[in-house]
Enzyme design. Sequence first.
Site, short mmCIF file in Angstrom:
data_model
loop_
_atom_site.label_atom_id
_atom_site.label_comp_id
_atom_site.label_asym_id
_atom_site.label_seq_id
_atom_site.Cartn_x
_atom_site.Cartn_y
_atom_site.Cartn_z
N ARG A 99 -13.90 4.64 -4.23
CA ARG A 99 -12.59 5.07 -4.69
C ARG A 99 -11.72 3.91 -5.16
NH1 ARG A 99 -8.46 5.42 -2.28
NH2 ARG A 99 -8.06 7.50 -2.96
N CYS A 123 -11.77 11.12 1.00
CA CYS A 123 -12.91 10.54 1.72
C CYS A 123 -12.77 11.00 3.17
CB CYS A 123 -12.93 9.02 1.61
SG CYS A 123 -11.66 8.26 2.60
N ARG A 128 -6.38 10.98 0.39
CA ARG A 128 -6.20 9.78 -0.41
C ARG A 128 -5.66 10.07 -1.82
NH1 ARG A 128 -9.83 5.87 1.97
NH2 ARG A 128 -8.59 4.26 0.97
N PRO A 129 -4.50 10.70 -1.97
CA PRO A 129 -3.96 11.00 -3.30
C PRO A 129 -3.62 9.70 -4.07
CG PRO A 129 -2.31 11.37 -1.63
CD PRO A 129 -3.57 11.09 -0.90
N ILE A 130 -3.38 9.83 -5.35
CA ILE A 130 -3.05 8.64 -6.15
C ILE A 130 -1.76 8.83 -6.94
CG2 ILE A 130 -5.45 7.88 -6.40
CD1 ILE A 130 -5.18 9.03 -9.38
N LEU A 132 1.18 8.01 -6.38
CA LEU A 132 2.09 6.85 -6.42
C LEU A 132 1.65 5.86 -7.49
CD1 LEU A 132 2.68 6.27 -2.61
CD2 LEU A 132 4.07 7.58 -4.22
N ILE A 335 -0.94 5.86 9.32
CA ILE A 335 -1.22 5.69 7.89
C ILE A 335 -2.09 6.81 7.35
CG2 ILE A 335 -2.16 4.14 6.13
CD1 ILE A 335 0.25 2.92 7.54
C1 EPZ Z 1 -6.18 0.16 1.05
O1 EPZ Z 1 -6.42 1.52 0.73
C2 EPZ Z 1 -7.44 -0.36 1.71
N1 EPZ Z 1 -8.56 -0.28 0.78
C3 EPZ Z 1 -7.74 0.45 2.97
O2 EPZ Z 1 -8.88 -0.13 3.61
C4 EPZ Z 1 -6.55 0.35 3.91
O3 EPZ Z 1 -6.79 1.15 5.05
C5 EPZ Z 1 -5.27 0.82 3.20
O4 EPZ Z 1 -5.08 0.05 1.99
C6 EPZ Z 1 -4.03 0.66 4.07
O5 EPZ Z 1 -3.89 -0.69 4.44
C7 EPZ Z 1 -8.70 -1.23 -0.18
O6 EPZ Z 1 -7.89 -2.15 -0.28
C8 EPZ Z 1 -9.87 -1.11 -1.09
P1 EPZ Z 1 -2.71 3.01 0.60
P2 EPZ Z 1 -5.37 2.34 -0.21
O7 EPZ Z 1 -2.50 3.39 -0.81
O8 EPZ Z 1 -4.79 1.44 -1.22
C9 EPZ Z 1 -0.99 7.39 1.01
C10 EPZ Z 1 -10.97 -0.17 4.66
O9 EPZ Z 1 -11.41 0.34 5.71
N2 EPZ Z 1 -0.93 7.38 -0.45
O10 EPZ Z 1 -1.94 1.85 1.17
O11 EPZ Z 1 -6.05 3.57 -0.67
C11 EPZ Z 1 -2.41 7.35 1.53
O12 EPZ Z 1 -2.96 8.66 1.58
C12 EPZ Z 1 -10.09 0.65 3.74
O13 EPZ Z 1 -11.19 -1.36 4.29
C13 EPZ Z 1 -0.31 8.46 -1.09
O14 EPZ Z 1 0.16 9.39 -0.44
O15 EPZ Z 1 -4.27 2.73 0.86
C14 EPZ Z 1 -2.24 6.76 2.90
O16 EPZ Z 1 -1.84 7.77 3.80
C15 EPZ Z 1 -9.83 2.05 4.28
N3 EPZ Z 1 -0.27 8.46 -2.44
C16 EPZ Z 1 -1.08 5.76 2.72
O17 EPZ Z 1 -0.41 6.16 1.51
C17 EPZ Z 1 -0.78 7.44 -3.19
O18 EPZ Z 1 -0.67 7.50 -4.43
C18 EPZ Z 1 -1.52 4.33 2.54
O19 EPZ Z 1 -2.49 4.31 1.50
C19 EPZ Z 1 -1.40 6.37 -2.54
C20 EPZ Z 1 -1.45 6.36 -1.17
#
Ligand code: EPZ
Length: 427
Positions: A99, A123, A128-130, A132, A335
């Site tokens: 992803r 996953c 994991r929406p996008i 933002l 988170i």
């Molecule tokens: C990164 O994921 C890491 N992955 C994750 O590590 C890590 O757990 C996470 O950051 C938090 O620190 C990589 O860097 C490749 P987020 P990311 O966007 O960017 C919500 C591991 O085990 N959210 O900070 O996907 C989301 O659902 C992995 O190494 C939205 O709602 O994490 C989550 O609840 C797992 N909308 C929160 O924000 C969005 O558009 C934080 O997600 C984006 C995210």
Amino acid sequence: MDSIWIEGGKRLEGKIPISGAKNAVLTLIPCALLTEEKLTLSNLPRLADVDSFSHLMNELGVGTAFAGKKGGRTNRAITLDASHIDSTVAPYELVRKMRASILVLGPMLARMGESTVSLPGGCAIGDRPIELHLRALEAMGAEIELAEGYVKAIAPGGKLPGGEYTFPVVSVGATENAVMAATLCTGTTHLLNAAREPEIVDLCNCLVAMGAKIDGIGTSHLSITGVEALHGADYAVMPDRIEAGSYACAAGITGGSIELVGARASDMLATTNALAAAGLLTEFTDEGIKVSATGKLRPLAISTAPYPGFATDMQAQFMAMMTLADGDSYMEETIFENRYMHVPELRRMGAEIETRGRSAIVRGVEGLTGAKVMATDLRASMSLVLAGLAAKGETEVLRVYHLDRGYERLEEKLAGVGATIERRSGG
Ligand code: EPZ
């Protein structure tokens, strides 16, 4: 499918070399899309996700060349050459495997004026929406279309003007996509409530080495002044603070002492503070961080949070360690909505854990017993390995491909500090 077999009960002692950070390299690789010159990343971890990302870059027309022995102990590097982009579409077949592929959206849009990426989907740990990522790019002037499972971003007129965006929640990936896109805008972009993880700092430092203009690095307010073009660079990936924290838990759960060679203490203060609260001695040496057990583990109350808070990526590993603490521990996963997939498997090894929504109570027990276990995500798999290292008897962790995504040479590194562990090829 391969599995990891462990005979538990050994006190682990010695040094473990810490590799380059998975969550840094996965945002550094797409930086190559921002320039027609070559980007070389050294201290490259040998991980399945790095190979997957390299294949995706090839699909887009980016040349990739690895240096250093694959599988050897030497520091590996990758040189990426995006002088000729053949396609601006990241296909479903590749994105579904990893992803983090969504991180090509911003840089591809900035360099080519358009970018199409298959929606990554959820996953095991959450949906994991996008959105933002998309809102931030729209704030910078992008037009976003969603169709047939793909997201297409367009820069009207070919270049994004830039803009201002305040993230309603902290998002590592959305911050990374926005920062990369902002470097080539015609104007200045302000990102507020941006993520501050060390991996974001590593990204900004690499972009600055490529000629980007970024102020506020390390803070939640990033100001990026767009430039006409970025140039190539040679950049060393930061050490993996989550790998280091995971092996620190191996010392704690086995009553051992492990020096994490190459770990950068300033990246992981929330982790080392939690280790100290659990009764572990943490010493900052000139090679890294030495973590030693000093007796029975003390129970903890932990709530995950964005950096500089306690990392969600460390939750499962600490939970494994707390199964043997002298009392009850309390954990809250703020988170992700489903990041307790390791709990049922830890229970099968004798752990006493109750979960309710995002909260968990871990009641310390005298010992764990080995079992055949299986996890569904990277850090859950690591927590089962940790439990297996301490458990009485044999443990076999199935679906080891989860581990290979984020832990380089896991069984070699653990055997190097005295674990009885081997990889077994599955049927
Ligand atoms: C990164 O994921 C890491 N992955 C994750 O590590 C890590 O757990 C996470 O950051 C938090 O620190 C990589 O860097 C490749 P987020 P990311 O966007 O960017 C919500 C591991 O085990 N959210 O900070 O996907 C989301 O659902 C992995 O190494 C939205 O709602 O994490 C989550 O609840 C797992 N909308 C929160 O924000 C969005 O558009 C934080 O997600 C984006 C995210």
